[in-house]
Write a protein that holds these residues in place. Structure first.
Motif, PDB file in Angstrom:
ATOM      1  N   GLY A  44      30.833  33.001  40.755  1.00 17.98           N
ATOM      2  CA  GLY A  44      32.228  32.826  41.156  1.00 17.98           C
ATOM      3  C   GLY A  44      32.819  31.594  40.492  1.00 17.98           C
ATOM      4  N   VAL A  45      34.139  31.475  40.527  1.00 17.45           N
ATOM      5  CA  VAL A  45      34.813  30.342  39.896  1.00 17.45           C
ATOM      6  C   VAL A  45      36.042  29.970  40.723  1.00 17.45           C
ATOM      7  N   ILE A  46      36.338  28.679  40.740  1.00 19.03           N
ATOM      8  CA  ILE A  46      37.557  28.172  41.386  1.00 19.03           C
ATOM      9  C   ILE A  46      38.360  27.434  40.330  1.00 19.03           C
ATOM     10  N   MET A  47      39.617  27.829  40.150  1.00 17.51           N
ATOM     11  CA  MET A  47      40.513  27.185  39.180  1.00 17.51           C
ATOM     12  C   MET A  47      41.563  26.387  39.953  1.00 17.51           C
ATOM     13  N   ASP A  48      41.521  25.066  39.766  1.00 19.39           N
ATOM     14  CA  ASP A  48      42.408  24.162  40.511  1.00 19.39           C
ATOM     15  C   ASP A  48      43.849  24.272  40.043  1.00 19.39           C
ATOM     16  N   CYS A  49      44.757  24.185  41.037  1.00 14.10           N
ATOM     17  CA  CYS A  49      46.198  24.118  40.747  1.00 14.10           C
ATOM     18  C   CYS A  49      46.876  23.406  41.926  1.00 14.10           C
ATOM     19  N   LYS A  50      46.727  22.070  41.947  1.00 10.44           N
ATOM     20  CA  LYS A  50      47.344  21.271  43.008  1.00 10.44           C
ATOM     21  C   LYS A  50      48.632  20.652  42.487  1.00 10.44           C
ATOM     22  N   PHE A  51      49.591  20.500  43.385  1.00  3.22           N
ATOM     23  CA  PHE A  51      50.910  20.015  42.956  1.00  3.22           C
ATOM     24  C   PHE A  51      51.498  19.124  44.054  1.00  3.22           C
ATOM     25  N   THR A  52      52.568  18.397  43.663  1.00  3.72           N
ATOM     26  CA  THR A  52      53.321  17.544  44.603  1.00  3.72           C
ATOM     27  C   THR A  52      54.799  17.874  44.466  1.00  3.72           C
ATOM     28  N   PRO A  94      41.646  45.476  37.851  1.00  2.00           N
ATOM     29  CA  PRO A  94      40.291  44.970  37.603  1.00  2.00           C
ATOM     30  C   PRO A  94      39.876  43.807  38.499  1.00  2.00           C
ATOM     31  N   LEU A  95      40.850  43.050  39.040  1.00  2.00           N
ATOM     32  CA  LEU A  95      40.531  41.909  39.909  1.00  2.00           C
ATOM     33  C   LEU A  95      40.834  42.187  41.380  1.00  2.00           C
ATOM     34  N   LYS A  96      41.127  43.409  41.706  1.00  2.00           N
ATOM     35  CA  LYS A  96      41.479  43.732  43.082  1.00  2.00           C
ATOM     36  C   LYS A  96      40.312  43.431  44.020  1.00  2.00           C
ATOM     37  N   ASP A  97      40.608  42.795  45.141  1.00  2.00           N
ATOM     38  CA  ASP A  97      39.640  42.415  46.175  1.00  2.00           C
ATOM     39  C   ASP A  97      38.668  41.330  45.712  1.00  2.00           C
ATOM     40  N   ARG A  98      38.891  40.749  44.524  1.00  2.00           N
ATOM     41  CA  ARG A  98      38.007  39.682  44.058  1.00  2.00           C
ATOM     42  C   ARG A  98      38.765  38.361  43.840  1.00  2.00           C
ATOM     43  N   VAL A  99      40.085  38.340  44.085  1.00  2.00           N
ATOM     44  CA  VAL A  99      40.887  37.157  43.821  1.00  2.00           C
ATOM     45  C   VAL A  99      41.705  36.808  45.074  1.00  2.00           C
ATOM     46  N   SER A 114      40.623  31.453  43.516  1.00  2.00           N
ATOM     47  CA  SER A 114      39.188  31.747  43.554  1.00  2.00           C
ATOM     48  C   SER A 114      38.961  33.194  43.085  1.00  2.00           C
ATOM     49  N   ILE A 115      37.963  33.368  42.190  1.00  2.00           N
ATOM     50  CA  ILE A 115      37.569  34.702  41.712  1.00  2.00           C
ATOM     51  C   ILE A 115      36.076  34.850  41.972  1.00  2.00           C
ATOM     52  N   THR A 116      35.683  35.956  42.614  1.00  2.00           N
ATOM     53  CA  THR A 116      34.278  36.193  42.927  1.00  2.00           C
ATOM     54  C   THR A 116      33.708  37.294  42.024  1.00  2.00           C
ATOM     55  N   LYS A 117      32.374  37.300  41.917  1.00  2.00           N
ATOM     56  CA  LYS A 117      31.649  38.330  41.163  1.00  2.00           C
ATOM     57  C   LYS A 117      32.262  38.540  39.779  1.00  2.00           C
ATOM     58  N   LEU A 118      32.215  37.494  38.994  1.00  2.00           N
ATOM     59  CA  LEU A 118      32.824  37.530  37.672  1.00  2.00           C
ATOM     60  C   LEU A 118      32.224  38.607  36.788  1.00  2.00           C
ATOM     61  N   LYS A 119      33.073  39.181  35.967  1.00  2.00           N
ATOM     62  CA  LYS A 119      32.665  40.156  34.970  1.00  2.00           C
ATOM     63  C   LYS A 119      33.037  39.638  33.587  1.00  2.00           C
ATOM     64  N   TYR A 120      32.368  40.228  32.583  1.00  2.00           N
ATOM     65  CA  TYR A 120      32.638  39.792  31.218  1.00  2.00           C
ATOM     66  C   TYR A 120      34.094  40.040  30.838  1.00  2.00           C
TER      67      TYR A 120
END
Length: 373
Positions: A44-52, A94-99, A114-120
């Motif tokens: 899995g992967v988490i891509m940050d996107c914090k803002f003010t 392709p990302l349904k139920d994984r994002v 957050s994206i789970t069970k990454l695919k190529y």
């Protein structure tokens, strides 16, 4: 007066521009781009996107994530959005139920994804865009999904006899390149032979002029940035075989086979010739000619007939038999005048009787009165 009016107008324009810039830059994404994120397939992967946000903009919230294909060809695909106090995440199949968003309320300052069970196929550039009119800011994150090496297959090529050259091969069919191969010996001295050369790219371990010291268990390991796997192979060096003895045995075996084959052919031809000769003999025999009777049986029949006739004759019954009448012949000889036969029976020569199977029989002499002499 005109100059003062122009100055006032210029100051007004500058003030409005500064006010606009303050409103525009009051919403700012504070997360920094990591450059390239490399993750293994299945993780899995988490891509940050914090803002003010510093001002009190009155516009509605609009937060979205989109995916740009790796080749940057074609339009971007919308993945998930937050709009009207609701989350919509069914845009991209392709990302349904994984994002999903990391926070239940992303307007609180954290729109991380957050994206789970990454695919190529998840590889690409992801963009986070936060908008609250008139404020707007965005951040790009590049994700590369790496595939772990598949379990390799170990094999041996070459003759395992001592003195020859062999090669140990290791091959993994799947995995993100570059793949790195290593070999090690796990038995004996646990060090690779001095006469061996390793190609870490192709996974081949070449060994020259092998000896019995080369025997043992070897292990190959293949790896890349996200994983590794291994396989083992057992190599045993053998002494050379006696090729001369093998060749001699093979030649003798072939000769024996040919000899047996010739004997078999000879027997078949001989048997065929004998059958042909028997058929020719059978055709020469005349089936319509009856076989002659046995001489012994003919003689026995004739002898028994005469004996029975003689045995029935006696002095008391001689009168019942007809007597031969004799007449005088003019030349002085006496001839026999047959009483019951009209013609004299034909005479057969003695040698012809022998050929016919007759047996000489002595008949007792008889006097004129019928008595036996």
């Amino acid at each position: 007066m005109m100059v003062n009016g122009s100055k006032f107008h210029l100051l007004s324009v500058v003030g409005l521009f500064l006010s606009f810039c303050e409103l525009t830059f009051s919403l700012k994404v504070t997360s920094t781009s990591p450059g390239v994120l490399e993750k293994a397939e299945g993780d899995g992967v988490i891509m940050d996107c914090k803002f003010t946000i510093e001002s009190t903009e009155s516009g509605p919230w609009d937060i979205e994530w989109s995916l740009q294909p790796p080749d940057n060809n074609g339009p971007s695909n919308l993945i998930i959005t937050y709009s009207g106090d609701r989350v919509f995440g069914d845009y991209y199949g392709p990302l349904k139920d994984r994002v999903h968003f990391m926070e239940t309320d992303p307007t609180a300052g954290d729109a991380s994804l957050s994206i789970t069970k990454l695919k190529y196929s998840d590889t690409g550039t992801y963009q986070c865009k936060v908008k609250k009119a008139p404020g707007l800011d965005s951040l790009n994150v590049k994700l590369v999904v790496l595939v772990k090496p598949s379990k390799p297959r170990c094999s041996i090529t070459g003759t395992t006899e001592t003195g020859n050259d062999i090669a140990l091969h290791c091959m993994s069919t799947e995995g993100t390149t570059p793949l790195t191969y290593t070999w090690e010996k796990t038995t004996g001295t646990k060090t690779l032979p001095s006469r061996s050369v390793l190609d870490s790219t192709s996974g081949t371990l070449s060994m020259k002029n092998v000896s019995t010291d080369f025997s043992g268990i070897y292990r190959c390991r293949v790896s890349n940035k996200v994983g590794s796997d291994e396989c083992i192979v057992n190599f045993s060096a053998t002494e050379p075989t006696n090729n001369a003895g093998v060749i001699a045995g093979a030649v003798i075996g072939v000769l024996l086979f040919l000899l047996l084959l010739l004997i078999l052919i000879f027997c078949c031809l001989r048997r065929r010739k004998e059958k042909k000769f028997e058929r020719e003999i059978q055709h020469e025999i005349k089936e319509d000619v009856p076989a002659p009777k046995s001489r012994a049986s003919t003689a026995r029949s004739f002898l028994s007939s005469n004996r029975s006739s003689l045995g029935s004759m006696s002095p008391s019954n001689m009168d019942t038999y007809p007597k031969t009448q004799y007449s005088k012949i003019g030349n002085g000889d006496y001839g026999v005048q047959p009483t019951s036969m009209n013609s004299e029976p034909s005479k057969v020569a003695g040698h012809n009787l022998s050929r016919m199977g007759a047996v000489p029989v002595m008949i007792p002499a008889q006097s004129k009165d019928g008595s036996i002499v």
